[in-house]
Design an enzyme around this catalytic site. Structure first.
Site, short mmCIF file in Angstrom:
data_model
loop_
_atom_site.label_atom_id
_atom_site.label_comp_id
_atom_site.label_asym_id
_atom_site.label_seq_id
_atom_site.Cartn_x
_atom_site.Cartn_y
_atom_site.Cartn_z
N GLY A 1 54.34 58.69 4.05
CA GLY A 1 55.54 58.37 4.80
C GLY A 1 56.18 59.57 5.46
O GLY A 1 57.38 59.60 5.70
N ALA A 2 55.36 60.57 5.78
CA ALA A 2 55.88 61.81 6.35
C ALA A 2 55.58 61.96 7.84
O ALA A 2 55.93 62.98 8.44
CB ALA A 2 55.30 63.01 5.59
N GLY A 3 54.90 60.97 8.44
CA GLY A 3 54.53 61.10 9.84
C GLY A 3 53.41 62.10 10.06
O GLY A 3 53.22 62.63 11.16
N LEU A 4 52.62 62.34 9.00
CA LEU A 4 51.53 63.32 9.07
C LEU A 4 50.16 62.66 9.11
O LEU A 4 49.13 63.34 9.07
CB LEU A 4 51.62 64.29 7.88
CG LEU A 4 52.96 65.02 7.72
CD1 LEU A 4 52.94 65.91 6.49
CD2 LEU A 4 53.29 65.84 8.97
N ASP B 1 46.08 55.84 15.28
CA ASP B 1 45.61 57.21 15.39
C ASP B 1 44.36 57.51 14.56
O ASP B 1 43.95 58.66 14.44
CB ASP B 1 46.72 58.21 15.06
CG ASP B 1 47.46 57.91 13.77
OD1 ASP B 1 47.06 56.96 13.09
OD2 ASP B 1 48.43 58.63 13.45
N GLY C 1 48.51 60.72 6.98
CA GLY C 1 47.65 60.74 5.80
C GLY C 1 46.82 59.49 5.62
O GLY C 1 45.61 59.57 5.36
N GLY C 2 47.43 58.33 5.79
CA GLY C 2 46.70 57.07 5.62
C GLY C 2 45.61 56.90 6.67
O GLY C 2 44.48 56.51 6.36
N SER C 3 45.94 57.19 7.92
CA SER C 3 44.96 57.07 9.00
C SER C 3 43.83 58.07 8.83
O SER C 3 42.66 57.77 9.07
CB SER C 3 45.63 57.29 10.35
OG SER C 3 46.57 56.28 10.63
N LYS D 1 48.00 65.59 10.40
CA LYS D 1 48.28 65.98 11.79
C LYS D 1 49.78 66.12 11.98
O LYS D 1 50.60 65.64 11.19
CB LYS D 1 47.72 64.96 12.77
CG LYS D 1 48.28 63.52 12.61
CD LYS D 1 49.60 63.26 13.32
CE LYS D 1 50.11 61.84 13.10
NZ LYS D 1 51.53 61.67 13.46
N PRO E 1 51.81 64.21 1.88
CA PRO E 1 52.86 63.27 1.47
C PRO E 1 52.78 61.94 2.22
O PRO E 1 52.42 61.90 3.41
CB PRO E 1 54.16 64.01 1.83
CG PRO E 1 53.78 65.44 2.01
CD PRO E 1 52.37 65.44 2.47
#
Length: 292
Positions: free
Chosen positions: A96-99, A136, A101-103, A12, A94
């Protein structure tokens, strides 16, 4: 024959981010727009005698600190999950990109295992579980663009997926969410209504009306993030911003050939980048294949 279940876990971006208030708990009340990008991790799940997780990026831990493992543990505790699975992830978003990914991975795990193991949980049940894993995660379970308030967990679905080409760039190193919020200055009364701007104003006006309050905290620490944002404008985008707490940056372009040129240029500079189509809708389907 062996069953394998496949799904995509999409990233996101944040369309604006207003830090409204710092709470006594140390968390912050915020408001932000969430929309999807085509940058996605590929999930493959197969029934197994015990739970295991493998990732294409070997730098990412696969122990109890991983949100995928936490999601399975939560389903065992809260939904009576008895089955076991091997999950293999082709990691493209990536870290730690604020995208998100983990969530997104946590949300995909909840949705996939709920379906494969026939747990019978409804979307609202999964969203409540998701809140326990990350602010999120509910957004990724819901699968619609939306406007998030509070700690970011209260999400109102809104039709704010941009009607423009989105180029998302990762500078190559992560930024610290903790530090971004630590150095951010809360503003309880933003000059413009973010929700109103996202719904009513053309994208070319957003650069004058929308801000990400965390940029002021991240840019002095990571100059490359601000430089990439400037480059997006130099390549001809209508609006550019850091996503969330960074370090990913995106630019929204009106014309496809301008966006493709920017995307290819960032790639040639050695950055990871992604190109998302206008009005993109993520495919959250969970597909079963039979293999020998």
């Amino acid at each position: 024959m062996k069953e394998i279940w496949i799904s995509n876990s999409y990233g996101k971006i944040n369309l604006g981010l207003n830090v409204l208030e710092k709470l006594a708990s140390g968390y912050h009340n915020i408001e932000t727009g969430f929309c999807f990008i085509e940058w996605a991790d590929r999930f493959e799940a197969t029934p197994a005698s015990r739970n295991s997780l493998t990732m294409s990026d070997e730098k990412i831990p696969v122990d109890d600190s991983n949100l995928i493992v936490k999601a399975i543990t939560l389903l065992e505790k809260e939904a009576g999950l008895k089955d076991h699975f091997h999950i293999n992830i082709q990691k493209n978003i990536p870290t730690g990109a604020g995208l998100g990914g983990g969530s997104s991975n946590a949300a995909t795990t909840l949705r996939m295992i709920n379906k494969i193991a026939n747990l019978g949980l409804q979307e609202t049940d999964l969203m409540e579980l998701g809140k326990k894993l990350g602010a999120d995660v509910p957004f990724f379970i819901q699968g619609n663009p939306g406007f998030a308030t509070g700690l970011g967990t209260e999400i109102e679905p809104l039709p704010i997926q941009p009607d423009g080409w989105i180029v998302t760039i990762f500078p190559g190193e992560p930024s610290s969410t903790l530090e971004a919020y630590q150095f951010a200055t809360p503003n309880p009364e933003p000059e413009f209504s973010l929700k109103k701007v996202l719904l009513e104003d053309p994208i070319e006006e957003w650069q004058y009306l929308i801000i990400n309050d965390l940029e002021a905290a991240v840019f002095p620490q990571m100059g490359i993030v601000g430089n990439i944002k400037d480059q997006c404008y130099e390549f001809g985008c209508s609006y550019a911003s850091m996503s969330g707490s960074g370090s990913g940056v995106f630019g929204i372009f009106e014309q496809d050939f301008v966006a493709i040129h920017a995307y290819e240029s960032f790639h040639s500079m050695g950055f990871s980048a992604n190109l998302t189509r206008p009005l993109f809708e993520p495919d959250l389907g969970i597909y079963k294949k039979q293999i020998d």
